[in-house]
Enzyme design. Structure first.
Site, PDB file in Angstrom:
ATOM      1  NE  ARG A 166      -2.686  -1.113   3.317  1.00 14.83           N
ATOM      2  CZ  ARG A 166      -2.700  -2.208   4.072  1.00 14.83           C
ATOM      3  NH1 ARG A 166      -3.219  -3.320   3.608  1.00 14.83           N
ATOM      4  NH2 ARG A 166      -2.220  -2.194   5.283  1.00 14.83           N
ATOM      5  CD  GLU A 187       4.382 -11.373  18.727  1.00 11.49           C
ATOM      6  OE1 GLU A 187       3.972 -11.714  19.852  1.00 11.49           O
ATOM      7  OE2 GLU A 187       3.661 -10.848  17.866  1.00 11.49           O
TER       8      GLU A 187
END
Length: 174
Positions: free
Chosen positions: A61, A98
């Protein structure tokens, strides 16, 4: 300043892409001509002050933000993409997630040493991808002078991961 409130054109979708996440959808902003035009104009007002040679859009995007803005400012546009998505010789930067790692790449000849680059994406959340893109651009010799985003989720602290002037047009605190 225009009377258009960009928040009125950003749709919040609960539980997407998974339960507990509130997703801020830009498709409604992109579909509204006056609001999208206003978005590009506001970003142009801020970004031009940094005198960029290139605008770097982060996949995917960020391409929607950086490409029309580069056109409006008369400067170049380059893509920061996920590994394996660019043809030719590339330079990669690996960064921690993560659970695991990921990579971003640019074409090896996309930036000449010392070129002034502004980093763009639609949204700043935790700042991990933007920080990786910043590090990659510096690695290839760019002078990264600023970053700009349409939306910032300020409660996630992404701004603290970037040692750059940062502009966001809309900030959400929760």
């Amino acid at each position: 300043m225009s009377a258009i409130d960009l928040r009125d054109h950003i749709r919040a979708i609960p539980d997407f892409p998974k339960p507990g996440i509130l997703f801020y959808d830009l498709s409604t902003l992109l579909a509204h001509g006056p609001a999208w035009s206003e978005t590009v104009h506001r970003l142009a007002d801020v970004v031009h002050e940094h005198k960029p040679d290139l605008l770097a859009g982060i996949e995917s995007r960020g391409f929607l933000v950086a490409a029309p803005l580069a056109h409006a400012l008369g400067c170049g546009f380059i893509m920061v993409r996920k590994k394996g998505k660019l043809p030719g010789e590339t330079v990669a930067h690996e960064y921690a997630l993560e659970y695991g790692t990921d990579q971003v790449e640019v074409q090896a000849d996309a930036v000449a040493p010392g070129q002034r680059v502004v980093l763009l994406d639609d949204l700043l959340a935790t700042g991990g991808t933007a920080a990786a893109a910043h590090a990659l651009l510096r690695q290839v010799g760019a002078e990264v002078v600023a970053a700009a985003f349409i939306i910032e989720l300020s409660f996630l602290g992404g701004r603290s991961r970037l040692d750059l002037p940062i502009t966001s047009l809309v900030a959400y605190d929760t």
